[in-house]
Design a protein around this motif. Structure first.
Motif, PDB file in Angstrom:
ATOM      1  N   ALA A  50       0.845  -1.196   0.000  1.00 49.96           N
ATOM      2  CA  ALA A  50       0.000   0.000   0.000  1.00 49.96           C
ATOM      3  C   ALA A  50       0.880   1.247   0.000  1.00 49.96           C
ATOM      4  CB  ALA A  50      -0.886  -0.017   1.247  1.00 49.96           C
ATOM      5  N   PRO A  51       0.301   2.408  -0.350  1.00 48.34           N
ATOM      6  CA  PRO A  51       1.079   3.641  -0.258  1.00 48.34           C
ATOM      7  C   PRO A  51       1.643   3.804   1.159  1.00 48.34           C
ATOM      8  CG  PRO A  51      -0.989   4.050  -1.378  1.00 48.34           C
ATOM      9  CD  PRO A  51      -1.052   2.640  -0.843  1.00 48.34           C
ATOM     10  N   GLY A  52       2.890   4.194   1.244  1.00 50.58           N
ATOM     11  CA  GLY A  52       3.528   4.372   2.539  1.00 50.58           C
ATOM     12  C   GLY A  52       4.288   3.155   3.021  1.00 50.58           C
ATOM     13  N   ALA A  53       4.112   2.016   2.363  1.00 47.86           N
ATOM     14  CA  ALA A  53       4.795   0.799   2.813  1.00 47.86           C
ATOM     15  C   ALA A  53       6.305   0.898   2.636  1.00 47.86           C
ATOM     16  CB  ALA A  53       4.249  -0.421   2.077  1.00 47.86           C
ATOM     17  N   VAL A  91       7.330  -4.070  -5.705  1.00 47.55           N
ATOM     18  CA  VAL A  91       5.933  -3.669  -5.883  1.00 47.55           C
ATOM     19  C   VAL A  91       5.650  -3.323  -7.344  1.00 47.55           C
ATOM     20  CG1 VAL A  91       4.210  -1.915  -5.282  1.00 47.55           C
ATOM     21  CG2 VAL A  91       5.668  -2.903  -3.500  1.00 47.55           C
ATOM     22  N   GLU A  92       6.509  -2.503  -7.939  1.00 46.25           N
ATOM     23  CA  GLU A  92       6.256  -2.003  -9.300  1.00 46.25           C
ATOM     24  C   GLU A  92       6.370  -3.079 -10.369  1.00 46.25           C
ATOM     25  OE1 GLU A  92       8.144   1.183 -12.468  1.00 46.25           O
ATOM     26  OE2 GLU A  92       8.552   1.433 -10.333  1.00 46.25           O
ATOM     27  N   HIS A  93       7.382  -3.926 -10.273  1.00 53.75           N
ATOM     28  CA  HIS A  93       7.647  -4.866 -11.359  1.00 53.75           C
ATOM     29  C   HIS A  93       7.028  -6.249 -11.173  1.00 53.75           C
ATOM     30  CE1 HIS A  93      10.209  -1.963 -13.260  1.00 53.75           C
ATOM     31  NE2 HIS A  93      10.897  -1.818 -12.151  1.00 53.75           N
ATOM     32  N   THR A  94       6.549  -6.551  -9.977  1.00 52.36           N
ATOM     33  CA  THR A  94       5.971  -7.882  -9.769  1.00 52.36           C
ATOM     34  C   THR A  94       4.479  -7.832  -9.469  1.00 52.36           C
ATOM     35  OG1 THR A  94       6.288  -8.020  -7.362  1.00 52.36           O
ATOM     36  CG2 THR A  94       8.169  -8.620  -8.766  1.00 52.36           C
ATOM     37  N   GLY A  95       3.971  -6.650  -9.137  1.00 51.68           N
ATOM     38  CA  GLY A  95       2.565  -6.546  -8.771  1.00 51.68           C
ATOM     39  C   GLY A  95       2.267  -7.198  -7.429  1.00 51.68           C
ATOM     40  N   ARG A 111      23.319  -7.700   5.918  1.00 53.59           N
ATOM     41  CA  ARG A 111      22.624  -8.223   4.742  1.00 53.59           C
ATOM     42  C   ARG A 111      21.152  -7.902   4.904  1.00 53.59           C
ATOM     43  NH1 ARG A 111      23.380 -13.026   1.058  1.00 53.59           N
ATOM     44  NH2 ARG A 111      21.301 -13.656   0.412  1.00 53.59           N
ATOM     45  N   VAL A 112      20.566  -7.364   3.842  1.00 53.23           N
ATOM     46  CA  VAL A 112      19.151  -7.024   3.835  1.00 53.23           C
ATOM     47  C   VAL A 112      18.502  -7.782   2.685  1.00 53.23           C
ATOM     48  CG1 VAL A 112      17.470  -5.162   3.602  1.00 53.23           C
ATOM     49  CG2 VAL A 112      19.638  -4.744   4.789  1.00 53.23           C
ATOM     50  N   GLU A 113      17.363  -8.418   2.978  1.00 52.76           N
ATOM     51  CA  GLU A 113      16.656  -9.223   1.984  1.00 52.76           C
ATOM     52  C   GLU A 113      15.230  -8.715   1.819  1.00 52.76           C
ATOM     53  OE1 GLU A 113      18.998 -13.244   3.466  1.00 52.76           O
ATOM     54  OE2 GLU A 113      16.847 -13.029   3.908  1.00 52.76           O
ATOM     55  N   VAL A 114      14.798  -8.622   0.575  1.00 52.58           N
ATOM     56  CA  VAL A 114      13.426  -8.235   0.246  1.00 52.58           C
ATOM     57  C   VAL A 114      12.835  -9.382  -0.568  1.00 52.58           C
ATOM     58  CG1 VAL A 114      11.988  -6.595  -1.015  1.00 52.58           C
ATOM     59  CG2 VAL A 114      13.958  -5.781   0.304  1.00 52.58           C
ATOM     60  N   ARG A 115      11.743  -9.966  -0.052  1.00 51.05           N
ATOM     61  CA  ARG A 115      11.128 -11.128  -0.703  1.00 51.05           C
ATOM     62  C   ARG A 115       9.821 -10.724  -1.361  1.00 51.05           C
ATOM     63  NH1 ARG A 115       7.152 -14.357   0.441  1.00 51.05           N
ATOM     64  NH2 ARG A 115       6.924 -13.517   2.533  1.00 51.05           N
ATOM     65  N   ASP A 116       9.621 -11.244  -2.584  1.00 56.64           N
ATOM     66  CA  ASP A 116       8.363 -11.016  -3.289  1.00 56.64           C
ATOM     67  C   ASP A 116       7.933 -12.321  -3.963  1.00 56.64           C
ATOM     68  OD1 ASP A 116       9.082 -11.047  -6.277  1.00 56.64           O
ATOM     69  OD2 ASP A 116      10.484  -9.541  -5.542  1.00 56.64           O
ATOM     70  N   PRO A 117       6.679 -12.406  -4.436  1.00 55.20           N
ATOM     71  CA  PRO A 117       6.156 -13.672  -4.963  1.00 55.20           C
ATOM     72  C   PRO A 117       6.551 -13.993  -6.410  1.00 55.20           C
ATOM     73  CG  PRO A 117       4.437 -12.028  -4.966  1.00 55.20           C
ATOM     74  CD  PRO A 117       5.629 -11.404  -4.296  1.00 55.20           C
TER      75      PRO A 117
END
Length: 168
Positions: A50-53, A91-95, A111-117
């Motif tokens: 969401a906005p602000g995330a 968010v932008e490229h995976t929806g 180490r920083v990790e960001v997970r997406d589906p």
């Protein structure tokens, strides 16, 4: 969470120990963010897209780097910027409807990790294909981190970066 205990102690009047990090309005917001979303050092924090995330993810990264790990505010700003880029890309490229954030401190590095589906791997665009206002996120990650990459998971991927830090 020794750093957070120090912040709590600083809130008490007449506290004998002064932490390195003095709470301000932004710091209070960061503490509230961690209290409501969790600590990305303890477990993955999943944020709705969401906005602000992205701002929430940045605040979490900053409070961990400064208060939890006792590292410099400059390193916190750099980490927050890179978190914002990876989060924004997810968010932008995976929806993605939700994105995970996890942070690790190892000897000599964070180490920083960001997970997406999505299982689509990130790739840097050639300079001539970049738009005037976008397309520079992974270039920033490349320039400001010591290493970065992406690992495929059974469902989705984990995009990560590492920054060297001095262990004193």
């Amino acid at each position: 969470m020794a750093g957070l205990e120090g912040i709590e102690q600083a809130r008490r009047p007449g506290s004998p120990a002064a932490p390195r990090w003095t709470p301000t309005v932004e710091d209070e917001r960061a503490l509230e963010t961690m209290e409501s979303h969790g600590n990305p050092v303890d477990a993955e924090v999943v944020l709705d897209s969401a906005p602000g995330a992205a701002a929430t993810a940045r605040r979490l990264a900053e409070i961990v780097v400064v208060a939890e790990w006792g590292l410099s505010p400059h390193l916190a700003e750099c980490t927050a910027l890179l978190v914002s880029e990876l989060f924004g890309n997810a968010v932008e490229h995976t929806g993605a409807r939700a994105v995970g954030l996890r942070m690790h401190r190892r000897p000599g590095r964070i180490r920083v990790e960001v997970r997406d589906p999505s299982r689509s791997l990130p790739c840097m665009m050639p300079a001539f294909e970049m738009e005037v206002v976008s397309g520079y996120g992974l270039l920033l990650v490349e320039k400001l981190s010591d290493r970065w990459g992406a690992d495929l998971l059974p469902i989705g991927k984990k995009t990560w970066f590492e920054i060297r830090v001095s262990d004193r």
